[in-house]
Design a protein around this motif. Structure first.
Motif, PDB file in Angstrom:
ATOM      1  N   LEU A  17       0.798  -1.189  -0.102  1.00  0.00           N
ATOM      2  CA  LEU A  17       0.034  -0.063  -0.082  1.00  0.00           C
ATOM      3  C   LEU A  17       0.762   1.318   0.009  1.00  0.00           C
ATOM      4  O   LEU A  17       0.954   2.000  -1.078  1.00  0.00           O
ATOM      5  CB  LEU A  17      -1.108   0.006   1.084  1.00  0.00           C
ATOM      6  CG  LEU A  17      -1.971  -1.172   1.337  1.00  0.00           C
ATOM      7  CD1 LEU A  17      -2.678  -1.052   2.599  1.00  0.00           C
ATOM      8  CD2 LEU A  17      -2.889  -1.067  -0.050  1.00  0.00           C
ATOM      9  N   TYR A  18       1.632   1.363   0.971  1.00  0.00           N
ATOM     10  CA  TYR A  18       2.505   2.728   1.161  1.00  0.00           C
ATOM     11  C   TYR A  18       3.624   2.585   1.894  1.00  0.00           C
ATOM     12  O   TYR A  18       3.748   1.610   2.655  1.00  0.00           O
ATOM     13  CB  TYR A  18       1.648   3.693   1.717  1.00  0.00           C
ATOM     14  CG  TYR A  18       1.017   3.756   3.106  1.00  0.00           C
ATOM     15  CD1 TYR A  18       1.814   3.798   4.133  1.00  0.00           C
ATOM     16  CD2 TYR A  18      -0.039   2.947   3.332  1.00  0.00           C
ATOM     17  CE1 TYR A  18       1.583   3.812   5.516  1.00  0.00           C
ATOM     18  CE2 TYR A  18      -0.673   2.805   4.576  1.00  0.00           C
ATOM     19  CZ  TYR A  18       0.054   3.141   5.657  1.00  0.00           C
ATOM     20  OH  TYR A  18      -0.285   2.798   6.928  1.00  0.00           O
ATOM     21  N   VAL A  19       4.709   3.423   1.622  1.00  0.00           N
ATOM     22  CA  VAL A  19       5.959   3.376   2.186  1.00  0.00           C
ATOM     23  C   VAL A  19       6.010   4.652   3.259  1.00  0.00           C
ATOM     24  O   VAL A  19       5.569   5.603   2.939  1.00  0.00           O
ATOM     25  CB  VAL A  19       7.058   3.403   1.379  1.00  0.00           C
ATOM     26  CG1 VAL A  19       8.550   3.289   1.938  1.00  0.00           C
ATOM     27  CG2 VAL A  19       6.891   2.342   0.441  1.00  0.00           C
ATOM     28  N   GLU A  20       6.773   4.071   4.410  1.00  0.00           N
ATOM     29  CA  GLU A  20       6.845   5.133   5.503  1.00  0.00           C
ATOM     30  C   GLU A  20       8.318   5.652   5.627  1.00  0.00           C
ATOM     31  O   GLU A  20       9.286   5.024   5.404  1.00  0.00           O
ATOM     32  CB  GLU A  20       6.430   4.622   6.869  1.00  0.00           C
ATOM     33  CG  GLU A  20       5.024   4.383   6.993  1.00  0.00           C
ATOM     34  CD  GLU A  20       4.449   4.113   8.189  1.00  0.00           C
ATOM     35  OE1 GLU A  20       4.871   5.004   9.007  1.00  0.00           O
ATOM     36  OE2 GLU A  20       4.171   3.045   8.709  1.00  0.00           O
ATOM     37  N   GLN A  77      13.316   1.478   4.682  1.00  0.00           N
ATOM     38  CA  GLN A  77      12.075   2.134   4.963  1.00  0.00           C
ATOM     39  C   GLN A  77      10.925   1.013   4.989  1.00  0.00           C
ATOM     40  O   GLN A  77      11.044  -0.060   4.507  1.00  0.00           O
ATOM     41  CB  GLN A  77      11.369   2.935   3.796  1.00  0.00           C
ATOM     42  CG  GLN A  77      12.397   4.315   3.701  1.00  0.00           C
ATOM     43  CD  GLN A  77      11.877   5.163   2.575  1.00  0.00           C
ATOM     44  OE1 GLN A  77      11.547   4.896   1.579  1.00  0.00           O
ATOM     45  NE2 GLN A  77      11.834   6.509   3.188  1.00  0.00           N
ATOM     46  N   GLN A  90       7.069  -0.643   4.724  1.00  0.00           N
ATOM     47  CA  GLN A  90       6.222  -0.732   3.722  1.00  0.00           C
ATOM     48  C   GLN A  90       5.081  -1.300   4.204  1.00  0.00           C
ATOM     49  O   GLN A  90       4.847  -2.523   5.015  1.00  0.00           O
ATOM     50  CB  GLN A  90       6.528  -1.320   2.258  1.00  0.00           C
ATOM     51  CG  GLN A  90       5.302  -1.085   1.242  1.00  0.00           C
ATOM     52  CD  GLN A  90       5.769  -1.525   0.076  1.00  0.00           C
ATOM     53  OE1 GLN A  90       6.671  -2.599  -0.174  1.00  0.00           O
ATOM     54  NE2 GLN A  90       5.190  -1.166  -1.075  1.00  0.00           N
ATOM     55  N   ARG A 135      -8.343   0.014  -2.187  1.00  0.00           N
ATOM     56  CA  ARG A 135      -7.899   0.242  -3.523  1.00  0.00           C
ATOM     57  C   ARG A 135      -8.693   1.495  -3.990  1.00  0.00           C
ATOM     58  O   ARG A 135      -8.297   1.984  -5.217  1.00  0.00           O
ATOM     59  CB  ARG A 135      -7.886  -0.727  -4.534  1.00  0.00           C
ATOM     60  CG  ARG A 135      -6.934  -1.843  -4.290  1.00  0.00           C
ATOM     61  CD  ARG A 135      -6.701  -2.975  -5.386  1.00  0.00           C
ATOM     62  NE  ARG A 135      -5.529  -3.636  -5.588  1.00  0.00           N
ATOM     63  CZ  ARG A 135      -5.321  -4.819  -6.330  1.00  0.00           C
ATOM     64  NH1 ARG A 135      -6.255  -5.264  -6.882  1.00  0.00           N
ATOM     65  NH2 ARG A 135      -3.949  -5.382  -6.245  1.00  0.00           N
TER      66      ARG A 135
END
Length: 237
Positions: A70-73, A165, A167, A189
């Motif tokens: 979904l996303y990377v921090e 990082q 994820q 989504r």
């Protein structure tokens, strides 16, 4: 677990509120139960049937799981407020070379080489490491959401460049890809309710309620009104 309940696991730092809100609007007949679980235990929970799906921190053992990244921090260093790092907007690994850095057992960052000097102790959890940072005995690198989660008045945090990082991903047992799981995938989504994998549109009887109660014979109310306007000014013989 019944087919009229959806259980969603999430690891510390992940905030599922926005997706839960959409679920409540889109699937109001199925309650969603949140299950908070440690990052190291979420995969076992999914395989054991303790949740239908879960937010995990990659990497995880993907055997038997379907995973959607979904996303990377951004990675942050947590320091006491009076530490020199607090004066910078961001720091590099080299800036931490002289500091002791804690590496808790539940760390989810993939290090090829730990920054700084290794601390004398390795805490079991990130929460315990935070307490040690507050005591002034070392620093800690964590994903941004965990830095926010464990934020306290005597600590601050800054972004660290050139580091691994974290994820966040959605995972679920592949063999248990149910209709409810598909519904939640669609929500995550960003699919609309009318998309091919979203919830079906309002049933026919619901749409029927929105139609005029007494439509004119042979057409809709709108066409009847247009016909009336077309005959305006007609004189009887």
């Amino acid at each position: 677990m019944t087919d009229r309940e959806f259980r969603l696991a999430y690891v510390p730092g992940v905030t599922p509120a926005k997706w839960v809100g959409v679920w409540a609007e889109r699937v109001p007949d199925v309650p969603l139960t949140l299950v908070s679980v440690a990052a190291a235990e979420v995969v076992k929970l999914l395989h054991d049937g303790g949740a239908d799906a879960g937010f995990v921190r990659l990497p995880v053992d993907r055997e038997g799981l379907s995973v959607i990244p979904l996303y990377v921090e951004t990675t942050m260093v947590v320091v006491p407020k009076d530490h020199a790092v607090a004066a910078a907007d961001e720091v590099t690994v080299a800036d931490l070379a002289d500091d002791e850095v804690f590496h808790p057992m539940d760390d989810t960052l993939e290090w090829t080489a730990l920054p700084g000097r290794p601390a004398l102790t390795r805490p079991d959890t990130t929460a315990q490491a935070i307490e040690l940072v507050a005591a002034g005995t070392g620093l800690l690198l964590v994903p941004q959401s965990l830095a926010r989660l464990y934020h306290r008045k005597d600590l601050t945090y800054r972004p660290v460049v050139e580091t691994p990082q974290s994820q966040v991903a959605l995972a679920w047992p592949t063999e248990a890809t149910t209709e409810l799981v598909e519904d939640f995938i669609g929500i995550v989504r960003g699919r609309t309710a009318n998309s091919s994998r979203g919830r079906a549109p309002a049933p026919a009887q619901e749409k029927a309620r929105k139609q005029p109660r007494n439509p004119a014979p042979g057409g809709s109310g709108r066409r009847s009104a247009q016909t009336g306007r077309g005959r305006k000014g007609h004189r009887p013989r």
